[in-house]
Design a protein around this motif. Structure first.
Motif, PDB file in Angstrom:
ATOM      1  N   GLU A  24       5.427   4.225   1.335  1.00 23.50           N
ATOM      2  CA  GLU A  24       4.921   2.875   1.075  1.00 23.50           C
ATOM      3  C   GLU A  24       4.942   2.027   2.337  1.00 23.50           C
ATOM      4  OE1 GLU A  24       6.190   0.452  -2.720  1.00 23.50           O
ATOM      5  OE2 GLU A  24       7.635   0.039  -1.130  1.00 23.50           O
ATOM      6  N   GLU A  25       3.976   1.174   2.446  1.00 21.08           N
ATOM      7  CA  GLU A  25       3.911   0.202   3.531  1.00 21.08           C
ATOM      8  C   GLU A  25       5.185  -0.648   3.546  1.00 21.08           C
ATOM      9  OE1 GLU A  25       0.829  -3.499   4.412  1.00 21.08           O
ATOM     10  OE2 GLU A  25       1.059  -2.742   2.370  1.00 21.08           O
ATOM     11  N   ASN A  47      -3.284   4.846   7.266  1.00 23.36           N
ATOM     12  CA  ASN A  47      -3.249   4.061   6.025  1.00 23.36           C
ATOM     13  C   ASN A  47      -2.149   3.000   5.951  1.00 23.36           C
ATOM     14  OD1 ASN A  47      -5.357   5.491   4.288  1.00 23.36           O
ATOM     15  ND2 ASN A  47      -4.085   7.206   4.941  1.00 23.36           N
ATOM     16  N   LEU A  48      -1.019   3.251   6.604  1.00 28.24           N
ATOM     17  CA  LEU A  48       0.136   2.370   6.422  1.00 28.24           C
ATOM     18  C   LEU A  48       0.709   1.815   7.728  1.00 28.24           C
ATOM     19  CD1 LEU A  48       2.075   4.557   3.795  1.00 28.24           C
ATOM     20  CD2 LEU A  48       0.411   2.757   3.319  1.00 28.24           C
ATOM     21  N   LYS A  74       0.852  -1.195   0.000  1.00 29.28           N
ATOM     22  CA  LYS A  74       0.000   0.000   0.000  1.00 29.28           C
ATOM     23  C   LYS A  74       0.889   1.247   0.000  1.00 29.28           C
ATOM     24  CE  LYS A  74      -2.333  -1.452   3.637  1.00 29.28           C
ATOM     25  NZ  LYS A  74      -3.286  -1.467   4.773  1.00 29.28           N
ATOM     26  N   PHE A  75       0.384   2.332  -0.571  1.00 24.91           N
ATOM     27  CA  PHE A  75       1.228   3.523  -0.707  1.00 24.91           C
ATOM     28  C   PHE A  75       0.377   4.772  -0.893  1.00 24.91           C
ATOM     29  CE2 PHE A  75       0.017   2.690  -4.988  1.00 24.91           C
ATOM     30  CZ  PHE A  75       0.085   3.900  -5.666  1.00 24.91           C
ATOM     31  N   VAL A 100       7.723   2.890   7.572  1.00 31.03           N
ATOM     32  CA  VAL A 100       7.335   2.987   6.171  1.00 31.03           C
ATOM     33  C   VAL A 100       8.593   3.058   5.308  1.00 31.03           C
ATOM     34  CG1 VAL A 100       5.073   4.074   6.493  1.00 31.03           C
ATOM     35  CG2 VAL A 100       7.133   5.517   6.381  1.00 31.03           C
ATOM     36  N   ILE A 138      -0.155   8.440   7.727  1.00 31.05           N
ATOM     37  CA  ILE A 138       0.634   7.199   7.764  1.00 31.05           C
ATOM     38  C   ILE A 138       0.028   6.221   8.776  1.00 31.05           C
ATOM     39  CG2 ILE A 138       2.873   6.201   8.425  1.00 31.05           C
ATOM     40  CD1 ILE A 138       4.174   8.762   7.204  1.00 31.05           C
TER      41      ILE A 138
END
Length: 304
Positions: free
Chosen positions: A175-176, A133-134, A113-114, A138, A130
């Motif tokens: 990005e994750e 969502n992630l 995920k990003f 990261v 962040i």
């Protein structure tokens, strides 16, 4: 009579030294096997060098910006001389991590995920985004560099420092972070060539782990995977190669975690140095360095 081959090498990207190494290795191999071969920088003398040397085919040994992002490919198309690797549109799609990842997602290929960050929201809002969502840590990277140039794993504590380092790019990919095993797959035209696993001694398979023999990255081939899983990762790499519209040789970089393969990115112009992975995978499959280069030159000349 053997073909005249012009090798494009060097350039102005942050991967210049790797490109020079790739170009030199290809030059030596072709020269000792009777090819007429010349190395050229992609500079103001390129057109003159092409007109004087009159090559049958151009081996594109450039890496990074202006070499594998569609820029030089657009210039080469003007000369109507066959050149190796992918064409302009496929090169530009693969090099742009945001566009390629959206394409992977659209085609049901797992990728971390990003989101992108353009230095346009406050630090606290970014941290909230962040976390939502992630989650930390990261991975933060430029949108269009290769060879893990300026790729960082960031905690909340190091976020400011890393974003400051990358501010010159104006827009970055956040990005994750996916743990697990590093597996890379080579595709050779319509052939699923093979895979290799990497065990870096460093924090991850970064620029130094890739190109410095002192970093002692372990290369494991064959990859210890059940046949069904091995076939699965080969199929994903082949699918990515095709949906982007690549030709020649490509290398796809995966993380294998909790039984799933996550495609990080696809490289349209993998290195051809002594530590490079595609020649190593090819050799394991019984294809010598010379045979690999010759296949690439032959593939470049096919009408597609």
């Amino acid at each position: 009579m053997k073909k005249k081959v012009l090798i494009l090498s060097g350039g102005i990207s942050k991967e210049r030294l790797i490109s020079l190494d790739t170009g030199n290795q290809v030059f030596k191999e072709l020269k000792k096997n009777g090819y007429r071969v010349k190395i050229s920088e992609p500079d103001n003398y390129l057109e003159k060098n092409i007109k004087l040397f009159k090559p049958n085919v151009i081996f594109n040994a450039l890496h990074g910006q202006f070499g594998e992002d569609g820029y030089i490919q657009t210039i080469l198309d003007r000369f109507k001389i066959p050149y190796t690797h992918s064409r302009a549109i496929a090169s530009s799609i693969a090099m742009n991590k945001e566009i390629s990842k959206k394409l992977f997602i659209k085609n049901k290929i797992k990728t971390p995920k990003f989101f992108t960050y353009s230095y346009d929201i406050t630090k606290s809002n970014l941290i909230n985004k962040i976390n939502k969502n992630l989650r930390f840590p990261v991975v933060i990277k430029p949108l269009n560099e290769g060879s893990s140039v300026n790729v960082y794993i960031s905690s909340k504590k190091t976020l400011d420092k890393i974003l400051y380092k990358l501010k010159v790019y104006k827009k970055v990919l956040i990005e994750e972070f996916i743990g697990g095993r590093e597996i890379q797959v080579a595709i050779m035209g319509d052939k699923k060539l093979g895979a290799i696993e990497l065990k870096p001694k460093r924090k991850f398979y970064d620029y130094q782990a890739k190109y410095d023999s002192k970093s002692k990255t372990q290369h494991i081939i064959p990859v210890d995977l059940p046949k069904s899983k091995f076939n699965k990762v080969m199929d994903i790499a082949y699918k990515a190669h095709k949906i982007i519209g690549c030709r020649g040789v490509t290398r796809s970089d995966f993380k294998f975690f909790n039984g799933n393969f996550y495609l990080l990115e696809l490289n349209t112009q993998p290195g051809m140095t002594k530590l490079s992975l595609v020649p190593e995978i090819a050799l394991y499959r019984g294809i010598s360095f010379l045979k690999l280069i010759e296949w690439m030159l032959k593939d470049a000349s096919k009408k597609k």
